[in-house]
Design an enzyme around this catalytic site. Structure first.
Site, PDB file in Angstrom:
ATOM      1  N   LYS A   1      -7.707  -5.684   8.379  1.00  0.00           N
ATOM      2  CA  LYS A   1      -6.814  -4.812   7.613  1.00  0.00           C
ATOM      3  C   LYS A   1      -6.391  -3.648   8.496  1.00  0.00           C
ATOM      4  CE  LYS A   1      -6.555  -2.256   3.212  1.00  0.00           C
ATOM      5  NZ  LYS A   1      -7.255  -1.928   1.940  1.00  0.00           N
TER       6      LYS A   1
ATOM      7  N   SER B   1      -4.931  -2.791  -2.633  1.00  0.00           N
ATOM      8  CA  SER B   1      -4.136  -2.561  -1.444  1.00  0.00           C
ATOM      9  C   SER B   1      -4.346  -3.591  -0.341  1.00  0.00           C
ATOM     10  CB  SER B   1      -4.452  -1.177  -0.880  1.00  0.00           C
ATOM     11  OG  SER B   1      -5.800  -1.115  -0.408  1.00  0.00           O
TER      12      SER B   1
ATOM     13  N   SER C   1      -9.402  -2.365  -4.587  1.00  0.00           N
ATOM     14  CA  SER C   1      -8.495  -2.939  -3.584  1.00  0.00           C
ATOM     15  C   SER C   1      -9.042  -4.124  -2.809  1.00  0.00           C
ATOM     16  CB  SER C   1      -8.056  -1.852  -2.596  1.00  0.00           C
ATOM     17  OG  SER C   1      -7.170  -0.958  -3.214  1.00  0.00           O
TER      18      SER C   1
END
Length: 493
Positions: free
Chosen positions: A78, A158, A182
């Site tokens: 990420k 997210s 998330s």
């Protein structure tokens, strides 16, 4: 033989150790898959040369008998985790060209254990969002589609890039972060497994901060076993993070297959919402039955302050974001937009560098921290947070081993469907997940079924502090009982 990209992380690990495949060919298969899947916009940066070099090094270590726990395993990272010498943007214009001079502790742990980096994954800007639509670089498209439709869906947020990449078989696992859901919400939307560890279990050092008292890193994978393997490498004490807890890291994989007979599973009555779709309630009831069939005892419990969790979260998190994001001023790093004076430069830089949702949350946070409203909003929200934590403590004191809830209030929705006019509509996606962050507890989302439209649905398990092992054992039961989720065919390329 199974396609290399279809292997689970555990199966790939075993095949590498047995020298049935090489790390180089495993990496190349995933590099090619990533290149063909650019329509999903899951990767913000591909690092094929780095991946090939790391894979060659892994093959050499395997040949010498020096393989690490993740030797040769291709992962996505990420783009909130700093990677030394590799661009790290947090999906924001203000950090579009930022190249860190240091490595986050978690990615350093992964490289230590032999993992291979395929690239950096898309996310909501600064991890603020539930649909991966706030990214400066455009939304991630879920590999899933409704039956009979080609309309693009959100993978959740997210950590949408992480979830989409894993579900689309572009990597064997991915790092992710969870501030209010998330990891768990995207996992539920994409039929993957996502673990949000206990606060302090994984180091936050080198992870771009959103809300420091809520942020926690964890893995997204295709199976519970894979998540257990990846979490073991990610977790560990880090003296560079003052919130890191100095506890031994268990062998999470060994928890799989452990009997859950006699465990007491809490079923919170406050999570039965009037507006909850029938298929979510039915899935939850099915999960309760799976627990009972495996020998556990479902027990109705009360978490009375749950109804205050969402508004309290959306005060605490923006307040911390307002403070954390004050560092992006155009002076030391990141975007700089000239102004007539130093104050003008700050204003122009931040106005140009931050997206709409990030600006909204900074404004909310600054407002609730201001002198006239601090006690009325921020202090009150922190008091509610304490009550939420106490609710969980009391339940666990009564002998409850874990809590079972839905992971999300619905299946994945379409890109552009929610939040355009009313951001609260988007915030409601976190209704089942924010309490876990507010209390600092571990949580896991595990695939449990499909919606009427053929989309994945997940269940969530919440555990005692630092008892991720019990969650993994329970998730293994759900995974074994639930119908297998067939991953989507690669319509994207």
């Amino acid at each position: 033989m199974t396609e290399l990209t279809d292997l689970s992380l555990a199966d790939a690990r075993d095949a590498l150790r047995q020298k049935k495949i090489s790390a180089a060919e495993l990496a190349m298969a995933h590099i090619e898959a990533v290149e063909k899947a650019r329509a999903l916009n899951a990767f913000l940066l591909e690092t094929p040369e780095r991946a090939q070099a790391m894979a060659r090094a892994s093959d050499e270590k395997i040949a010498r008998g020096e393989a690490g726990p993740l030797e040769g395993i291709p992962l996505g990272i990420k783009d909130l985790f700093c990677t030394e010498g590799v661009r790290t943007t947090a999906a924001s214009h203000i950090l579009e060209n930022f190249v860190p001079a240091y490595e986050s502790s978690i990615t350093a742990n992964l490289w230590r254990d032999g993992a291979v980096m395929l690239g950096k994954l898309n996310l909501d800007e600064f991890a603020m969002g539930s649909s991966n639509e706030t990214s400066y670089f455009g939304p991630v498209v879920s590999p899933w589609r409704r039956e009979g439709s080609t309309a693009p869906l959100t993978p959740g947020g997210s950590s949408g890039g992480s979830a989409a990449a894993v579900a689309a078989r572009l990597c064997l696992g991915a790092t992710a972060t969870d501030t209010g859901g998330s990891i768990r919400q995207p996992a539920a939307f994409t039929g993957t497994v996502g673990i949000k560890p206990t606060y302090g279990r994984c180091s936050r050092w080198g992870v771009v901060a959103f809300a420091s008292s809520l942020d926690q890193a964890g893995p997204i994978t295709r199976t519970v076993r894979d998540a257990a393997i990846l979490l073991r490498s990610m977790a560990g004490y880090d003296p560079k993070d003052t919130t890191s807890v100095n506890l031994p890291v268990p062998d999470y994989e060994a928890a799989l297959g452990r009997s859950i007979k006699g465990m007491r599973i809490g079923i919170p009555k406050e999570y039965r919402l009037d507006a909850m779709p029938a298929e979510i309630g039915k899935l939850w009831d099915q999960g309760i039955e799976w627990m009972r069939e495996a020998g556990a005892e479902p027990v109705e419990i009360s978490l009375p302050h749950t109804r205050h969790a969402l508004p309290a979260y959306y005060i605490v998190a923006p307040a911390e974001a307002s403070s954390n994001l004050a560092r992006y001023d155009g002076v030391r790093f990141g975007l700089r937009v000239p102004g007539k004076d130093i104050a003008g430069m700050y204003e122009e830089t931040r106005a140009a560098g931050f997206g709409k949702e990030v600006r909204r949350r900074i404004l909310i946070g600054t407002y609730v921290l201001s002198a006239g409203y601090y006690d009325a909003y921020y202090v009150r929200a922190q008091k509610i947070r304490t009550l939420i934590k106490r609710d969980f403590e009391q339940v666990f004191e009564q002998g409850i081993d874990a809590i079972l809830t839905p992971a999300t209030p619905s299946a994945a929705f379409g890109l552009g469907e929610k939040g355009a006019k009313d951001p609260i509509e988007m915030y409601l996606n976190d209704i089942f997940t924010v309490t876990v962050n507010m209390a600092g507890l571990p949580g896991i989302a595990v695939p449990a079924g499909v919606s009427a439209e053929g989309l994945p649905l997940g269940l969530q398990l919440i555990g005692r502090p630092f008892d991720e092992e019990t969650l993994i054992a329970l998730s293994g039961v759900i995974e074994a009982a639930a119908p297998r989720v067939s991953y989507p065919s690669s319509w994207w390329g």
